[in-house]
Design a protein around this motif. Structure first.
Motif, PDB file in Angstrom:
ATOM      1  N   VAL A 170      51.295  41.486  61.059  1.00 50.87           N
ATOM      2  CA  VAL A 170      52.105  40.578  61.874  1.00 50.87           C
ATOM      3  C   VAL A 170      52.248  41.137  63.289  1.00 50.87           C
ATOM      4  O   VAL A 170      52.134  40.401  64.275  1.00 50.87           O
ATOM      5  CB  VAL A 170      53.485  40.342  61.224  1.00 50.87           C
ATOM      6  N   ALA A 171      52.450  42.445  63.398  1.00 51.00           N
ATOM      7  CA  ALA A 171      52.521  43.067  64.715  1.00 51.00           C
ATOM      8  C   ALA A 171      51.218  42.836  65.475  1.00 51.00           C
ATOM      9  O   ALA A 171      51.222  42.488  66.658  1.00 51.00           O
ATOM     10  CB  ALA A 171      52.802  44.562  64.572  1.00 51.00           C
ATOM     11  N   ALA A 172      50.089  43.000  64.766  1.00 55.87           N
ATOM     12  CA  ALA A 172      48.792  42.798  65.401  1.00 55.87           C
ATOM     13  C   ALA A 172      48.623  41.346  65.842  1.00 55.87           C
ATOM     14  O   ALA A 172      48.161  41.061  66.946  1.00 55.87           O
ATOM     15  CB  ALA A 172      47.678  43.191  64.430  1.00 55.87           C
ATOM     16  N   LEU A 173      49.029  40.426  64.975  1.00 58.29           N
ATOM     17  CA  LEU A 173      48.903  38.999  65.274  1.00 58.29           C
ATOM     18  C   LEU A 173      49.762  38.619  66.475  1.00 58.29           C
ATOM     19  O   LEU A 173      49.369  37.791  67.303  1.00 58.29           O
ATOM     20  CB  LEU A 173      49.331  38.201  64.039  1.00 58.29           C
ATOM     21  N   PHE A 174      50.932  39.238  66.579  1.00 58.28           N
ATOM     22  CA  PHE A 174      51.818  38.967  67.715  1.00 58.28           C
ATOM     23  C   PHE A 174      51.163  39.414  69.020  1.00 58.28           C
ATOM     24  O   PHE A 174      51.150  38.664  70.000  1.00 58.28           O
ATOM     25  CB  PHE A 174      53.157  39.674  67.502  1.00 58.28           C
TER      26      PHE A 174
ATOM     27  N   VAL B 186      45.474  47.529  70.749  1.00 58.96           N
ATOM     28  CA  VAL B 186      45.814  48.200  69.491  1.00 58.96           C
ATOM     29  C   VAL B 186      47.031  49.096  69.705  1.00 58.96           C
ATOM     30  O   VAL B 186      47.976  49.096  68.914  1.00 58.96           O
ATOM     31  CB  VAL B 186      44.619  49.037  68.976  1.00 58.96           C
ATOM     32  N   SER B 187      47.009  49.855  70.816  1.00 57.18           N
ATOM     33  CA  SER B 187      48.129  50.758  71.094  1.00 57.18           C
ATOM     34  C   SER B 187      49.438  49.986  71.194  1.00 57.18           C
ATOM     35  O   SER B 187      50.474  50.444  70.707  1.00 57.18           O
ATOM     36  CB  SER B 187      47.882  51.520  72.389  1.00 57.18           C
ATOM     37  N   LEU B 188      49.386  48.792  71.820  1.00 59.39           N
ATOM     38  CA  LEU B 188      50.611  47.999  71.938  1.00 59.39           C
ATOM     39  C   LEU B 188      51.150  47.610  70.562  1.00 59.39           C
ATOM     40  O   LEU B 188      52.356  47.664  70.310  1.00 59.39           O
ATOM     41  CB  LEU B 188      50.341  46.736  72.770  1.00 59.39           C
ATOM     42  N   ALA B 189      50.238  47.213  69.674  1.00 60.40           N
ATOM     43  CA  ALA B 189      50.686  46.874  68.310  1.00 60.40           C
ATOM     44  C   ALA B 189      51.256  48.112  67.622  1.00 60.40           C
ATOM     45  O   ALA B 189      52.269  48.037  66.911  1.00 60.40           O
ATOM     46  CB  ALA B 189      49.528  46.299  67.503  1.00 60.40           C
ATOM     47  N   LEU B 190      50.614  49.272  67.856  1.00 61.82           N
ATOM     48  CA  LEU B 190      51.094  50.504  67.223  1.00 61.82           C
ATOM     49  C   LEU B 190      52.480  50.885  67.741  1.00 61.82           C
ATOM     50  O   LEU B 190      53.283  51.470  67.006  1.00 61.82           O
ATOM     51  CB  LEU B 190      50.101  51.652  67.469  1.00 61.82           C
ATOM     52  N   VAL B 191      52.760  50.538  69.015  1.00 58.07           N
ATOM     53  CA  VAL B 191      54.089  50.820  69.567  1.00 58.07           C
ATOM     54  C   VAL B 191      55.160  50.162  68.696  1.00 58.07           C
ATOM     55  O   VAL B 191      56.174  50.780  68.344  1.00 58.07           O
ATOM     56  CB  VAL B 191      54.190  50.305  71.026  1.00 58.07           C
ATOM     57  N   LEU B 192      54.907  48.894  68.330  1.00 55.88           N
ATOM     58  CA  LEU B 192      55.890  48.176  67.510  1.00 55.88           C
ATOM     59  C   LEU B 192      56.102  48.875  66.168  1.00 55.88           C
ATOM     60  O   LEU B 192      57.207  48.870  65.621  1.00 55.88           O
ATOM     61  CB  LEU B 192      55.410  46.740  67.253  1.00 55.88           C
ATOM     62  N   LEU B 193      55.031  49.463  65.622  1.00 51.43           N
ATOM     63  CA  LEU B 193      55.149  50.112  64.317  1.00 51.43           C
ATOM     64  C   LEU B 193      55.790  51.494  64.429  1.00 51.43           C
ATOM     65  O   LEU B 193      56.443  51.974  63.512  1.00 51.43           O
ATOM     66  CB  LEU B 193      53.768  50.241  63.673  1.00 51.43           C
TER      67      LEU B 193
ATOM     68  N   PRO C 299      45.844  46.485  62.738  1.00 47.16           N
ATOM     69  CA  PRO C 299      45.749  46.229  64.182  1.00 47.16           C
ATOM     70  C   PRO C 299      44.333  46.398  64.732  1.00 47.16           C
ATOM     71  O   PRO C 299      43.896  45.592  65.549  1.00 47.16           O
ATOM     72  CB  PRO C 299      46.699  47.272  64.798  1.00 47.16           C
ATOM     73  N   VAL C 300      43.594  47.398  64.268  1.00 45.46           N
ATOM     74  CA  VAL C 300      42.251  47.580  64.819  1.00 45.46           C
ATOM     75  C   VAL C 300      41.313  46.464  64.366  1.00 45.46           C
ATOM     76  O   VAL C 300      40.398  46.090  65.082  1.00 45.46           O
ATOM     77  CB  VAL C 300      41.638  48.965  64.458  1.00 45.46           C
TER      78      VAL C 300
END
Lengths: 340, 303
Positions: free
Chosen positions: B139-143, B161-168, B232-233
């Motif tokens: 979901v983070a990746a999709l966002f 990818v890094s931005l999605a990882l920030v959320l996680l 995410p990747v």
């Protein structure tokens, strides 16, 4: 843990003039330079901004997914909630629904939870009440290490190593208990790579979080309750029954809900383990198919046209809402006891 | 008569409580001991099983001469040559960028929750941190895909990818830092106030340094957690068999993405590379895990 914030006496002897105008002016000589007052304001806004950013991120996730999903939902020719398949090949003729995806997601996650809950309860009790003091911490660390293994490795292990190993169990259940709908023949030609296999893998993956939360709450059982039970001559098991379990029940349930949330959203392990099937989902653990997360991941390389992509984003939105509800419930149930 | 009275006096008024444990109570106690120990052993089995599998199947790959210093550029699917340094670079750089963004925000939010937060906004923030912790990585990746790639038109890249990882990462960093800040005794803060030091300087110069190593431990655990993320990747960056140093453009490999791509490779070399990459990933994660726990051993806050 917000409750603790509220109870904590405000330790600030002074805050910026903007925040507490009622504070009497400090005596002469101790007055601060204006620069440090500005520093206070800037620092306070920066940290508050970081906090607000988290709230904004959650709101943004919901809003952006919704914006991207609505056009596709409007163009959808089928009923979103009840249509069993997800046909997005023709952007002019979208027909997608989440019935099967929802069922596969729920069956795999709930099955995982059914497997993980008793084990997690046992492990949490073992770590808090039975393990020798000196070993309790390293043992807990070992269980936590389960969470450190990346999910793609669980997926590989699940399909290549675990699936053949538990195939005899699946075959036995199917042959002897096949009259129960859960163990009936599924929509796959084989009995491995099913929801059953996926559920076992998911159970392993959610075990650490359920255990960690439960253990933490069990460890908080008031000392006096334990001592009171012991004074009555209770055995170790009776102490657990009289003190630990009543105190920790809500934490156990909350931890299980958090585990359920993890299982619902688990992507890559499920994508690797549970095989796709062309025929619709029955109600058997030996069915195959996609969960919300694995469906999205399986289509990720084809996200080029907006309408089909929006269809997958709508599935992501449903998953987001589902996990939001499950996590919010977990927090409500736990009250202030659980942090995590 | 007299002897009877003596024996009455000798007998304790009540039986010793230990003797009154009936067979059924004793049985339940023993049974529970056996069951919970069994539960623990069952929980340990998959861990050992997974680790032994990965080590046994991945060892041939990681001892090969080219594994740590070469990419897969120009290597045929069925060839056993080549290495994964392009994927190791990708995994590390994506985690590094995510860390650089997530740590200041996470520490800021934790300071807000511990030092400043009162009332409904603080409660909402604390609640949302919990919700964020439960947001699935897909979901983070999709966002990030919906917001940055679909709407803003950014290209797929490692930075996404890094931005999605920030959320996680954020919830892990916030919760750990929060816990560490709460462990800092109030008397340290009060001493600073008594010296006329403003609150923000007290936090920056006294509270944060006291909680520093604990906070670093939390960050390292968060990094260990995100490095294995595959969702995410899959959504946000393409796979490349060659090295790409630029996180802002082009395809970039990472260890999970390399494993996922090689799953489609039916050759024996595919499975050789999958397990080699799995072992490499576990080794890297273990370095961070062990580093974190070593650090936490020296991070005790003075009481």
């Amino acid at each position: 843990m917000s409750e603790r914030i509220d109870q904590r006496a405000p330790s600030e002897t002074d805050s910026g003039p903007a925040s507490s105008p009622g504070v009497p002016a400090p005596p002469p000589g101790t007055r601060r330079r204006p620069s440090s007052r500005r520093g206070e304001t800037i620092f306070r806004s920066l940290t508050t901004g970081s906090g607000v950013l988290v709230v904004a991120a959650i709101a943004a996730i919901g809003v952006f997914l919704l914006i991207q999903a609505v056009p596709s939902l409007l163009a959808n020719q089928a009923d979103f909630l009840t249509f069993p398949s997800f046909n997005t090949g023709d952007p002019d003729n979208l027909a997608f629904g989440i019935r099967d995806i929802f069922l596969v997601t729920m069956f795999s996650s709930v099955f995982a939870l059914v497997l993980a809950m008793p084990i997690a309860l046992g492990v949490a009790l073992f770590l808090t009440n039975y393990a020798p003091r000196a070993l309790a911490r390293p043992f807990a660390y070992i269980v936590d290490l389960l969470a450190a293994v990346p999910s793609i490795i669980y997926g590989l292990w699940g399909i290549l190593v675990l699936a053949p190993a538990i195939l005899p169990i699946a075959e036995w259940l199917n042959a002897n208990l096949g009259w129960i709908f859960l163990f009936a023949d599924g929509n796959l030609p084989v009995l491995s790579g099913t929801i059953f296999t996926g559920g076992v893998v998911l159970a392993v993956m959610i075990l650490p979080i359920v255990t960690a939360v439960t253990r933490e709450v069990f460890a908080q059982t008031p000392r006096f309750q334990i001592e009171a039970a012991k004074a009555l001559g209770a055995t170790r098991w009776e102490v657990i029954k009289m003190a630990t379990l009543p105190y920790g029940r809500s934490g156990y349930i909350a931890g299980s809900m958090l585990g359920l949330g993890r299982a619902l959203g688990e992507t890559i392990a499920v994508l690797i383990v549970i095989r796709a099937s062309t025929s619709p989902m029955g109600f058997s653990l030996f069915d195959g198919g996609y969960t919300f997360a694995s469906l999205i991941a399986s289509a990720a390389s084809e996200f080029s046209q907006p309408l089909p992509t929006g269809a997958y984003i709508s599935a992501g939105l449903v998953l987001f809402v589902l996990t939001f509800i499950v996590n919010a419930l977990a927090r409500l149930i736990a009250g202030g006891k659980v942090n995590g | 008569m007299a002897t009877a009275t003596d024996s009455d006096l000798d007998r304790p008024a009540a039986e010793p409580s230990t003797r009154t444990i009936s067979a059924s109570r004793r049985f339940k106690d023993r049974a529970s001991t056996v069951l919970v120990t069994l539960a623990f052993l069952i929980a340990v089995v998959p861990l050992i099983w997974v680790l032994v599998t990965v080590v046994a199947r991945g060892a041939p790959a990681i001892v090969s001469a080219t594994w740590w210093g070469n990419s897969l550029s120009g290597i045929l699917p069925e060839s056993f040559g080549g290495g994964v340094y392009h994927a190791i670079y990708g995994t590390l750089i994506q985690a590094l960028i995510a860390t650089l963004i997530a740590v200041p925000i996470g520490i800021g939010a934790a300071i807000y929750l511990v030092e400043y937060g009162r009332g409904p906004l603080a409660r909402t923030t604390s609640f949302m941190v919990d919700i964020l912790a439960g947001v699935p990585s897909i979901v983070a990746a999709l966002f990030i895909f919906a917001a940055f790639i679909s709407i803003l038109g950014a290209p797929q890249s490692a930075f996404m990818v890094s931005l999605a990882l920030v959320l996680l990462m954020l919830p892990v960093v916030i919760r750990n830092t929060e816990e560490m800040l709460r462990l800092v005794p109030d008397r340290l803060r009060e001493s600073a106030y008594a010296l006329g030091i403003p609150k923000w300087k007290t936090i920056l110069r006294i509270v944060l340094p006291t909680a520093f190593s604990g906070t670093v431990t939390g960050v390292m655990l968060a990094i260990a957690r995100i490095m294995g993320e595959t969702a995410p990747v899959l959504v946000l960056v393409g796979y490349s068999r060659a090295i790409n140093y630029d996180p802002f453009g082009g395809n970039m490999a990472s260890l999970p993405l390399l494993m996922y791509s090689e799953l489609a490779n039916p050759e024996a070399a595919g499975s050789y590379r999958i397990w080699g990459a799995a072992l490499t990933l576990i080794i890297i994660i273990m370095i961070f895990q062990v580093g974190a726990s070593l650090l936490s051993r020296y991070s005790a806050i003075p009481k």
